[in-house]
Structures are given as structure tokens and as C-alpha cells.
Design an enzyme around this catalytic site. Structure first.
Site, PDB file in Angstrom:
ATOM      1  N   ALA A 195      31.765  83.498   5.381  1.00  0.00           N
ATOM      2  CA  ALA A 195      30.386  83.814   5.764  1.00  0.00           C
ATOM      3  C   ALA A 195      29.809  82.715   6.647  1.00  0.00           C
ATOM      4  O   ALA A 195      30.178  81.542   6.535  1.00  0.00           O
ATOM      5  CB  ALA A 195      29.529  83.994   4.522  1.00  0.00           C
TER       6      ALA A 195
ATOM      7  N   GLU B 132      34.397  78.909  -2.571  1.00  0.00           N
ATOM      8  CA  GLU B 132      33.001  79.250  -2.853  1.00  0.00           C
ATOM      9  C   GLU B 132      32.364  78.414  -3.959  1.00  0.00           C
ATOM     10  O   GLU B 132      31.187  78.040  -3.867  1.00  0.00           O
ATOM     11  CB  GLU B 132      32.892  80.743  -3.205  1.00  0.00           C
ATOM     12  CG  GLU B 132      32.977  81.678  -2.012  1.00  0.00           C
ATOM     13  CD  GLU B 132      34.390  82.032  -1.622  1.00  0.00           C
ATOM     14  OE1 GLU B 132      34.571  82.941  -0.793  1.00  0.00           O
ATOM     15  OE2 GLU B 132      35.333  81.394  -2.135  1.00  0.00           O
TER      16      GLU B 132
END
Length: 257
Positions: A64, A132
Site C-alpha cells: 500500500a 505489516e
């Protein structure tokens, strides 16, 4: 166009992550475009196999776009979520076999996009990771579930909980990458593999993919029922009649579907 390019070569479609200046980081616009391209490819009966590749030399996709996200409010991040999820679901849900061609960094969402493919061809420069948890997030593009199914619980836990990166050799050892190829050749090898797949019966290949995808996590008995349904779909098709006729006539089949 918004970071994703669609190319076609006969019965093979190539979806290119095309934002190399940002290491192909997934922005909101890029995710929306990816979902739309996947929907277009899924609906095209002439497409028999798909290659997922990336532009640039440094990265397949670094996940992302955290620079974009850094300026977003909590409400904006929540609103972005279904857009990103549709992009990952679009790749995962393609009815045609998907071959990911990975070079450079495949991190976070990039690793998840690769995991969403049916096969991963990676070159010697490939680096995989799901980092993450190191930035206060959880893999949200299917990473926890896809890694679990592909790698098993121990290796998936190692990858997700530590956030560490795997070079190409360890990725192959883990089962994260299916084929290791020389640097700079992943796209070529993936396209060759997709071409082989595209030469087979599209009805049979799609039915086999569906049975394999739906069979993950079910009992053996239920899985065999899925296989039976796939077999019946193909056995009564024009593809089966053409395939057997071509075999007996010693020629290449011309698939009617």
C-alpha cells in the site's frame, strides 16, 4: 492509466502494475483500476491465462502507498478499505489461471498480490515479506490466509509475526515461490508458462482451478465431490469431444469454447 496496464497476446492477458516511480505502491486510484481490469479480464471468455507482472527494475510491488495513507484521516482510511479489498479480491477471483512474475521487492500488499496468483515465477532479485506488524497493521490483502494455505501454519506464522524478508532461495525453500529464474527473466518465463496453459482446454482448466480453489480447507470427501462436479462439467463439453478427436487424429486441438 492509474498505475495498471492491460496487455493482450492471443489468449493470454497480462496485467502490469505500472507505477514504477513509486515502486508500484498501491494507491487508491491504482487499486480501483486493478479491480476494474480484473473484472474486465474475468468476463472475457477469450482469455485463457493471465500474467501478473510489474514495470520498473526495483520492485514488483511494495504494498500500500503509505505516503498517501500518512495524510489520510481515520475516516478516509476506512473508506479506502473496500477499494483495496476489491483489488486483491479481483486478482484472487480470476477464473483463469494466474501466473505472477516477480522481481525485486514484493512486500506487504505486493507479496499478497503474488500469493493471490496460482503460481509464482520469481527471479534472483526477488525479496518477499509481510512486514505489516512492524508498522502497526495486519496483512489485509489476504496475507494471513493465503500464507497459511500455501506455507502451512509454522512458516506462515514466521513470515507474519516477524515481518522479516525472504530472499529468493529461502522463498523457494518455503514454497512461497514456485520457480526460480535468472534475473530479468521472470516476465518471459511467466508468459511462456501462461502460453502453455492457454493451449489447453479452457473449460477443463477453469473447472480444475475452481475445484482446487474451493477444495482448500474442506474434507477429502467434500473435495472429491468438487472434483466430480468439475469432471462432469468437462466430460459433457464440446472441449472433451474435440480433445479426444484431436488426440486420435494426431493434431493440435482447436478448442470450440
Amino acid at each position: 492509466m492509474d498505475g495498471v496496464t492491460l496487455r493482450r497476446d492471443g489468449h493470454v492477458a497480462e496485467i502490469v502494475l505500472d507505477r514504477p516511480e513509486a515502486l508500484n505502491a498501491l494507491s487508491t486510484a491504482m487499486a480501483r483500476r486493478l479491480a476494474g481490469v480484473c473484472a474486465e479480464v474475468a468476463a472475457d471468455a477469450s482469455v485463457r491465462a493471465v500474467v501478473l507482472s510489474a514495470a520498473g527494475e526495483k520492485a514488483f510491488c511494495v504494498g500500500a502507498d503509505l505516503k498517501e495513507r500518512n495524510g489520510m484521516t481515520d475516516a478516509e482510511i476506512a473508506a479506502q478499505r473496500p477499494v483495496l479489498r476489491a483489488a486483491f479480491s479481483g486478482v484472487l477471483g480470476l477464473p483463469q489461471p494466474v501466473v505472477a512474475a516477480v522481481h525485486g521487492y514484493a512486500l506487504g500488499g505486493g507479496c499478497e498480490l503474488a500469493l493471490s496468483a496460482d503460481m509464482i515465477v520469481a527471479d534472483e532479485t526477488a525479496v518477499f515479506g509481510l512486514p505489516e506488524v512492524s508498522v502497526g497493521l495486519v496483512p489485509g490483502g489476504g496475507g494471513t490466509q493465503l500464507a497459511l494455505r500455501r506455507l502451512g501454519p509454522g512458516k506462515a506464522a514466521d513470515l507474519v509475526f516477524t515481518g522479516r524478508r525472504l530472499g529468493i532461495d529461502e522463498a523457494v525453500e518455503y514454497g512461497l515461490a514456485d520457480r526460480k529464474v535468472p534475473a530479468g527473466t521472470a516476465r518471459e518465463e511467466a508468459r511462456t508458462l501462461a502460453g502453455v496453459i492457454a493451449g489447453n482446454s479452457p473449460v477443463a482448466v477453469r473447472a480444475a482451478k475452481r475445484a482446487m480453489r474451493l477444495g482448500g480447507g474442506v474434507s477429502l470427501e467434500a473435495g472429491l465431490d468438487l472434483e466430480e462436479n468439475a469432471w462432469r462439467t468437462v466430460a459433457l463439453s464440446a472441449d472433451r469431444r474435440e480433445g479426444i478427436a484431436a488426440f486420435n487424429e494426431k493434431r493440435k486441438p482447436v478448442w470450440p469454447s
